[in-house]
Motif scaffolding. Structure first.
Motif, mmCIF file in Angstrom:
data_model
loop_
_atom_site.group_PDB
_atom_site.id
_atom_site.type_symbol
_atom_site.label_atom_id
_atom_site.label_comp_id
_atom_site.label_asym_id
_atom_site.label_seq_id
_atom_site.Cartn_x
_atom_site.Cartn_y
_atom_site.Cartn_z
ATOM 1 N N TRP A 119 0.748 -1.258 -0.066
ATOM 2 C CA TRP A 119 0.183 0.125 -0.003
ATOM 3 C C TRP A 119 0.749 1.252 -0.116
ATOM 4 N N MET A 120 0.344 2.380 0.019
ATOM 5 C CA MET A 120 1.155 3.714 -0.274
ATOM 6 C C MET A 120 0.895 4.599 0.844
ATOM 7 N N LYS A 121 0.537 4.239 2.036
ATOM 8 C CA LYS A 121 0.389 5.069 3.215
ATOM 9 C C LYS A 121 2.024 5.813 3.348
ATOM 10 N N ASN A 122 1.686 7.022 3.343
ATOM 11 C CA ASN A 122 3.022 8.036 3.284
ATOM 12 C C ASN A 122 3.912 7.967 2.259
ATOM 13 N N THR A 123 3.499 7.449 1.120
ATOM 14 C CA THR A 123 4.491 7.422 -0.008
ATOM 15 C C THR A 123 3.814 8.483 -0.834
ATOM 16 N N LEU A 124 4.620 9.381 -1.215
ATOM 17 C CA LEU A 124 4.250 10.686 -2.044
ATOM 18 C C LEU A 124 4.211 10.287 -3.594
ATOM 19 N N ILE A 125 4.847 9.524 -4.098
ATOM 20 C CA ILE A 125 5.293 9.240 -5.539
ATOM 21 C C ILE A 125 4.104 8.233 -5.935
ATOM 22 N N PRO A 126 3.639 8.426 -7.295
ATOM 23 C CA PRO A 126 2.815 7.455 -7.911
ATOM 24 C C PRO A 126 3.715 6.391 -8.457
ATOM 25 N N LEU A 127 3.516 5.218 -8.133
ATOM 26 C CA LEU A 127 4.422 4.020 -8.572
ATOM 27 C C LEU A 127 3.538 3.080 -9.184
ATOM 28 N N SER A 128 4.494 2.375 -9.929
ATOM 29 C CA SER A 128 4.141 0.942 -10.554
ATOM 30 C C SER A 128 4.722 -0.121 -9.784
ATOM 31 N N ILE A 129 3.989 -1.288 -9.613
ATOM 32 C CA ILE A 129 4.976 -2.454 -8.808
ATOM 33 C C ILE A 129 4.902 -3.770 -9.834
ATOM 34 N N ALA B 99 0.830 -3.670 -10.917
ATOM 35 C CA ALA B 99 -0.176 -2.627 -10.399
ATOM 36 C C ALA B 99 0.366 -1.514 -10.443
ATOM 37 N N ASP B 100 -0.620 -0.585 -10.779
ATOM 38 C CA ASP B 100 -0.341 0.758 -10.453
ATOM 39 C C ASP B 100 -0.671 1.342 -9.080
ATOM 40 N N MET B 101 -0.119 2.152 -8.413
ATOM 41 C CA MET B 101 -0.308 2.514 -6.939
ATOM 42 C C MET B 101 -0.465 4.228 -6.881
ATOM 43 N N GLN B 102 -1.500 4.461 -6.207
ATOM 44 C CA GLN B 102 -1.701 6.002 -6.030
ATOM 45 C C GLN B 102 -1.086 6.603 -4.687
ATOM 46 N N PRO B 103 -0.365 7.876 -4.613
ATOM 47 C CA PRO B 103 0.059 8.403 -3.585
ATOM 48 C C PRO B 103 -0.781 8.448 -2.556
ATOM 49 N N LEU B 104 -0.315 8.089 -1.123
ATOM 50 C CA LEU B 104 -0.984 8.271 -0.098
ATOM 51 C C LEU B 104 -2.240 7.426 0.183
ATOM 52 N N SER B 105 -2.505 6.102 -0.784
ATOM 53 C CA SER B 105 -3.603 5.262 -0.554
ATOM 54 C C SER B 105 -3.221 4.062 0.393
ATOM 55 N N GLU B 106 -4.266 3.839 0.773
ATOM 56 C CA GLU B 106 -4.256 2.843 2.043
ATOM 57 C C GLU B 106 -4.633 1.349 1.310
ATOM 58 N N MET C 121 8.599 0.835 -9.280
ATOM 59 C CA MET C 121 9.537 2.082 -10.164
ATOM 60 C C MET C 121 8.182 3.228 -10.393
ATOM 61 N N ASN C 122 8.626 4.252 -10.791
ATOM 62 C CA ASN C 122 7.822 5.314 -11.255
ATOM 63 C C ASN C 122 6.653 5.034 -11.896
ATOM 64 N N GLN C 123 5.426 5.308 -11.513
ATOM 65 C CA GLN C 123 4.338 4.914 -12.313
ATOM 66 C C GLN C 123 4.493 4.953 -13.672
ATOM 67 N N GLY C 124 4.019 3.811 -14.646
ATOM 68 C CA GLY C 124 4.044 3.930 -16.086
ATOM 69 C C GLY C 124 5.361 3.558 -16.543
ATOM 70 N N TRP C 125 6.238 3.472 -15.603
ATOM 71 C CA TRP C 125 7.808 2.806 -16.119
ATOM 72 C C TRP C 125 7.638 1.605 -16.884
ATOM 73 N N PHE C 126 6.866 0.549 -16.224
ATOM 74 C CA PHE C 126 6.712 -0.726 -16.964
ATOM 75 C C PHE C 126 6.190 -0.723 -18.360
ATOM 76 N N ALA C 127 5.000 0.210 -18.263
ATOM 77 C CA ALA C 127 4.073 0.209 -19.656
ATOM 78 C C ALA C 127 4.700 0.712 -20.664
ATOM 79 N N LYS C 128 5.635 1.941 -20.264
ATOM 80 C CA LYS C 128 5.973 2.716 -21.390
ATOM 81 C C LYS C 128 7.284 1.806 -22.123
ATOM 82 N N ARG C 129 7.741 0.862 -21.500
ATOM 83 C CA ARG C 129 8.746 0.137 -21.934
ATOM 84 C C ARG C 129 8.265 -1.305 -22.502
#
Length: 153
Positions: free
Chosen positions: A85-95, A108-115, A130-138
């Protein structure tokens, strides 16, 4: 009486440990973790490695940004269903949840501060953020292979 003293000492120590952990997690300072190079096809990833419970708990919390091509590899002792989960995480990420042989099982894509939890489709020992979208863009998708780090060349 001796048991009561021991219990008081134990609780006091845990309180100190918890305070130190909270300070580290809330400091905004990046953890000093080992770095591993991973390749995804022709793309190079510089990943910090979070191996301990405490390192995994802090993860990428409180960081304002993540440089392009950099990420965090979470390493667990044994394969289990893993959820993040993304509690206290400020960066949109992909996992990417990754099998022992380096195969990406699911993303999966994860949104900042989401539980809201995002989980592996099967038991895994590895997860790569990684930064959100990194995997998809590649063009990295389930079935893609990662190399380097803990995986075979």
């Amino acid at each position: 009486m001796l048991r009561m003293i021991f219990t008081t000492l134990l609780l006091g120590c845990c309180g100190v440990c918890g305070t130190a952990f909270a300070q580290a997690a809330g400091s905004g300072q990046a953890q000093q973790l080992p770095i591993v190079q991973i390749t995804a096809g022709m793309h190079l990833i510089k990943a910090e490695v979070a191996r301990t419970f405490e390192q995994r708990q802090i993860g990428l919390m409180h960081r304002p940004s993540l440089p392009q091509g950099e990420g965090m590899l979470f390493v667990f002792e044994e394969a289990n269903p893993q959820c993040f989960w993304m509690k206290n995480t400020l960066i949109p990420l992909s996992i990417a949840f990754v099998a022992d042989d380096g195969t990406v099982l699911n993303l999966a894509d994860m949104q900042p501060l989401s539980e809201r939890s995002k989980c592996s489709a099967k038991p895994v020992r590895y997860a790569l953020e990684m930064n959100q979208g990194w995997f998809a863009k590649r063009g990295i998708k389930p079935g893609s292979k990662l190399r380097g780090g803990p995986w075979p060349p």
